[in-house]
Design a protein around this motif. Sequence first.
Motif, PDB file in Angstrom:
ATOM      1  N   ARG A   1      65.551  42.697  -4.625  1.00 20.70           N
ATOM      2  CA  ARG A   1      64.238  42.187  -5.023  1.00 20.70           C
ATOM      3  C   ARG A   1      63.619  43.147  -6.041  1.00 20.70           C
TER       4      ARG A   1
ATOM      5  N   THR B   1      62.959  34.401 -12.096  1.00 18.42           N
ATOM      6  CA  THR B   1      62.929  35.608 -11.263  1.00 18.42           C
ATOM      7  C   THR B   1      64.332  35.932 -10.742  1.00 18.42           C
ATOM      8  N   THR B   2      65.097  34.918 -10.389  1.00 18.42           N
ATOM      9  CA  THR B   2      66.491  35.160  -9.990  1.00 18.42           C
ATOM     10  C   THR B   2      67.243  35.825 -11.135  1.00 18.42           C
TER      11      THR B   2
ATOM     12  N   HIS C   1      60.967  30.601 -10.204  1.00 20.77           N
ATOM     13  CA  HIS C   1      61.999  31.086  -9.282  1.00 20.77           C
ATOM     14  C   HIS C   1      63.371  31.208  -9.949  1.00 20.77           C
TER      15      HIS C   1
ATOM     16  N   GLN D   1      58.061  41.302  -2.662  1.00 22.83           N
ATOM     17  CA  GLN D   1      58.412  40.044  -3.341  1.00 22.83           C
ATOM     18  C   GLN D   1      59.688  39.513  -2.687  1.00 22.83           C
TER      19      GLN D   1
ATOM     20  N   GLN E   1      64.533  33.369  -3.596  1.00 21.41           N
ATOM     21  CA  GLN E   1      64.226  32.820  -4.924  1.00 21.41           C
ATOM     22  C   GLN E   1      65.091  31.585  -5.199  1.00 21.41           C
TER      23      GLN E   1
END
Lengths: 169, 169
Positions: free
Chosen positions: A41, A142-143, A139, A46, A52
């Motif tokens: 993460r 973010t991945t 998401h 988070q 995610q």
Amino acid sequence: MYYHLINQMKKGLGQLDHCLAKAITHAQAKGYDPNVLAGMRLAPDQFPLTRQVQTACDTAKLSSARLTGKEAPKHGDEEKTLDELRARIATVIAWLDQLGPADFEGAAERVVSQPRWEGKTMTGADYFVEHALPNFFFHTATTYAILRHNGVDLGKRDYLGALTMHAPT
Amino acid sequence: MYYHLINQMKKGLGQLDHCLAKAITHAQAKGYDPNVLAGMRLAPDQFPLTRQVQTACDTAKLSSARLTGKEAPKHGDEEKTLDELRARIATVIAWLDQLGPADFEGAAERVVSQPRWEGKTMTGADYFVEHALPNFFFHTATTYAILRHNGVDLGKRDYLGALTMHAPT
């Protein structure tokens, strides 16, 4: 347009799967267990990569269900490995595959709610534009960021995928 | 729908500005120069925060210009501080503010190209859905990720902003 945008989510899930495949290859080349990445993460408070990916899948699945009135397949959030996450992505893509443009007729006017909204509602149009789309890309990006931060060799094209371009006339 | 989506980009820029404001407050409370954050990045070969914000601004500005046929304001990419980045966001929001639904008539059928596409083109619809939207959210989410990774106290609501909800009936 909703169908076009849901198809873009489907494409985005395919690119997410592609990024996870590159992450597995990268980890194997470096000699570490690819599934270590599942728990990584960017901040201690988070969500890790696993969550995610699950949330990107759920956003695509649930938003298309809410816009079409169809019941989405259920998932138990039990994935522990990148291969299991890839399998989840595949089931969502397969579900999106059987939706057609006609399923989205009247999508903008549907009344959408979620248990945690305490009875409040959004129109399908507002829900999709203000909530589903920004969350979906949040998401997946973010991945991608978690993988990039951990050394996986990814570029923007891995996130975007091929574009529908026409030859010069 | 294009107007609705461009308005969502405008809202996303407002949330980005809000996140930068929180970052400045956070840095001041911790006693460090907020502009250190402008150079932070998640990987050595990924763009730093400054470029993420500039690109989010440009994606909103240029995609709305390409869909409406209007000329977008120019920016020189000379921002060095978070306050300068916030000022850039403000100019783009002001520009988007003067676009109305009628400006987007025929947006889907426009022919879009960029110098680096070597003469190839996309339809307005494909360009916006496959390129502009995923890129816009990519750069706002990555900015958020850089700030989160550096300890700024942000949550998803800071990224999403308020939702258009209706009271229970």
